[in-house]
Scaffold this motif. Sequence first.
Motif, PDB file in Angstrom:
ATOM      1  N   GLN A 102      15.086  -3.983  34.158  1.00 32.75           N
ATOM      2  CA  GLN A 102      15.536  -2.829  33.152  1.00 32.75           C
ATOM      3  C   GLN A 102      15.186  -3.412  31.775  1.00 32.75           C
ATOM      4  O   GLN A 102      14.986  -4.627  31.617  1.00 32.75           O
ATOM      5  N   ARG A 103      15.155  -2.787  31.032  1.00 31.27           N
ATOM      6  CA  ARG A 103      14.870  -2.952  29.555  1.00 31.27           C
ATOM      7  C   ARG A 103      15.670  -2.120  28.553  1.00 31.27           C
ATOM      8  O   ARG A 103      15.967  -1.070  28.837  1.00 31.27           O
ATOM      9  N   SER A 104      16.147  -3.063  27.698  1.00 31.25           N
ATOM     10  CA  SER A 104      17.248  -2.472  26.699  1.00 31.25           C
ATOM     11  C   SER A 104      16.484  -1.563  25.763  1.00 31.25           C
ATOM     12  O   SER A 104      15.439  -1.843  25.419  1.00 31.25           O
ATOM     13  N   ILE A 105      17.245  -0.451  25.391  1.00 30.04           N
ATOM     14  CA  ILE A 105      16.672   0.704  24.493  1.00 30.04           C
ATOM     15  C   ILE A 105      17.678   0.652  23.342  1.00 30.04           C
ATOM     16  O   ILE A 105      17.593   1.861  22.681  1.00 30.04           O
ATOM     17  N   ARG A 106      18.642  -0.331  23.135  1.00 33.46           N
ATOM     18  CA  ARG A 106      19.668  -0.290  22.315  1.00 33.46           C
ATOM     19  C   ARG A 106      19.407   0.121  20.807  1.00 33.46           C
ATOM     20  O   ARG A 106      19.934   0.652  19.962  1.00 33.46           O
ATOM     21  N   ASP A 107      18.131  -0.617  20.535  1.00 33.48           N
ATOM     22  CA  ASP A 107      17.325  -0.371  19.054  1.00 33.48           C
ATOM     23  C   ASP A 107      16.661   0.888  19.206  1.00 33.48           C
ATOM     24  O   ASP A 107      15.879   1.028  17.740  1.00 33.48           O
ATOM     25  N   GLN A 108      16.519   1.740  20.307  1.00 29.15           N
ATOM     26  CA  GLN A 108      15.605   2.526  20.046  1.00 29.15           C
ATOM     27  C   GLN A 108      16.440   3.971  20.547  1.00 29.15           C
ATOM     28  O   GLN A 108      15.572   4.864  20.748  1.00 29.15           O
TER      29      GLN A 108
ATOM     30  N   GLY B 281      23.165   9.382  16.891  1.00 33.71           N
ATOM     31  CA  GLY B 281      23.966  10.412  17.350  1.00 33.71           C
ATOM     32  C   GLY B 281      24.048  10.641  18.856  1.00 33.71           C
ATOM     33  O   GLY B 281      24.769  11.315  19.458  1.00 33.71           O
ATOM     34  N   GLN B 282      23.207   9.953  19.483  1.00 32.07           N
ATOM     35  CA  GLN B 282      22.863   9.966  21.113  1.00 32.07           C
ATOM     36  C   GLN B 282      23.957   9.032  21.775  1.00 32.07           C
ATOM     37  O   GLN B 282      24.229   7.849  21.373  1.00 32.07           O
ATOM     38  N   ASN B 283      24.389   9.467  22.917  1.00 33.28           N
ATOM     39  CA  ASN B 283      25.269   8.618  23.879  1.00 33.28           C
ATOM     40  C   ASN B 283      24.532   8.639  25.140  1.00 33.28           C
ATOM     41  O   ASN B 283      24.652   9.632  26.078  1.00 33.28           O
ATOM     42  N   LEU B 284      23.888   7.648  25.471  1.00 29.82           N
ATOM     43  CA  LEU B 284      22.910   7.396  26.681  1.00 29.82           C
ATOM     44  C   LEU B 284      23.018   5.954  27.096  1.00 29.82           C
ATOM     45  O   LEU B 284      23.326   4.963  26.350  1.00 29.82           O
TER      46      LEU B 284
ATOM     47  N   ARG C 198       6.625   5.274  30.935  1.00 27.98           N
ATOM     48  CA  ARG C 198       5.880   6.668  31.160  1.00 27.98           C
ATOM     49  C   ARG C 198       6.636   7.946  30.326  1.00 27.98           C
ATOM     50  O   ARG C 198       6.026   8.570  29.828  1.00 27.98           O
ATOM     51  N   VAL C 199       7.860   7.784  30.142  1.00 23.07           N
ATOM     52  CA  VAL C 199       8.381   8.607  29.391  1.00 23.07           C
ATOM     53  C   VAL C 199       8.007   8.693  27.893  1.00 23.07           C
ATOM     54  O   VAL C 199       7.722   9.592  27.267  1.00 23.07           O
ATOM     55  N   ALA C 200       7.582   7.565  27.570  1.00 24.78           N
ATOM     56  CA  ALA C 200       6.952   7.503  25.837  1.00 24.78           C
ATOM     57  C   ALA C 200       5.759   8.013  26.122  1.00 24.78           C
ATOM     58  O   ALA C 200       5.104   8.410  24.995  1.00 24.78           O
TER      59      ALA C 200
ATOM     60  N   ASP D 115       8.199  11.585  16.604  1.00 28.01           N
ATOM     61  CA  ASP D 115       8.350  11.546  15.242  1.00 28.01           C
ATOM     62  C   ASP D 115       8.934  10.178  14.702  1.00 28.01           C
ATOM     63  O   ASP D 115       8.739   9.521  13.795  1.00 28.01           O
ATOM     64  N   ARG D 116      10.081  10.289  15.457  1.00 29.78           N
ATOM     65  CA  ARG D 116      11.104   9.235  14.838  1.00 29.78           C
ATOM     66  C   ARG D 116      11.055   7.799  15.895  1.00 29.78           C
ATOM     67  O   ARG D 116      11.605   6.873  15.818  1.00 29.78           O
ATOM     68  N   HIS D 117      10.339   7.983  16.950  1.00 27.72           N
ATOM     69  CA  HIS D 117      10.251   6.926  17.921  1.00 27.72           C
ATOM     70  C   HIS D 117      11.463   6.462  18.424  1.00 27.72           C
ATOM     71  O   HIS D 117      11.761   5.125  18.286  1.00 27.72           O
ATOM     72  N   CYS D 118      12.225   7.338  19.058  1.00 25.93           N
ATOM     73  CA  CYS D 118      13.617   6.661  19.469  1.00 25.93           C
ATOM     74  C   CYS D 118      13.799   8.116  20.671  1.00 25.93           C
ATOM     75  O   CYS D 118      13.184   8.942  20.912  1.00 25.93           O
ATOM     76  N   TYR D 119      14.578   7.307  21.659  1.00 19.98           N
ATOM     77  CA  TYR D 119      14.967   8.107  22.933  1.00 19.98           C
ATOM     78  C   TYR D 119      16.086   8.873  22.587  1.00 19.98           C
ATOM     79  O   TYR D 119      17.015   8.560  21.951  1.00 19.98           O
TER      80      TYR D 119
END
Length: 238
Positions: free
Chosen positions: A85-91, A95-98, A109-111, A129-133
Amino acid sequence: MAAPPDTASPTTPAPPGRRSHTTRNRTLTGLVCGLLVLAVLGYAGLRLHHRLNTIDLPQTNTAPQGGYTLTVYFTPSEAYYHSPQRSIRDQICAGQNLPTSFPTDYLERVALEGFGKTARGDYLGWDFDRHCYFATRTPPVGSHENALVPWKSVAANHLSPGTRIRVTDCGPGVPAEICTRVKSAQWRVDDLCSIGCDDAKHLDLYIGEQTRAAIEDEDFYFVTKGATIQASTPEELR
């Protein structure tokens, strides 16, 4: 229709260099009416522009063109990825809750593909554009928020949205059975190619959601150069 006669009582003329209140009020009223008319016309123009880009338009066939590179893209499923697993806390997009972590190879692969199906059943998207999930319950969409259709949608950077594509020759390296399916499909430009599409003659074909592991080993996951296509461009978009 002529304007009705002015029945208002006479007013004292305004001093030289100034407008009377009556004249100024009429001018302001005229300006407001003019702006309202322009707004209505602008809205109608936007509606018409939207219709011209969303309805089936008369098509103009172009001559077959060779030298095309064909690749495929798909929607990866988290169920087939099991790396650490890799953390995406900073990505995470604002306003997203995931969930704050996913398998590393799944995130990569998603990126690359733009969207992925999660183990929860919703979708994880990557904002180029914003480089975030971000999370969404809507299946993958193209660059104009249109739903991507397996074995129909194409990502391209040099053709107008809505352009229809017919592959007449797959080029070398594509198994005959897969080439037959590619050639019989009614492709349509629904998306932009964000990564690896520097070549103007590059089409990325959408093949749908991942349904098995090691999808890269399947015959329908291919890269071919030297394909020939014929484009049918909507006349209003030429």
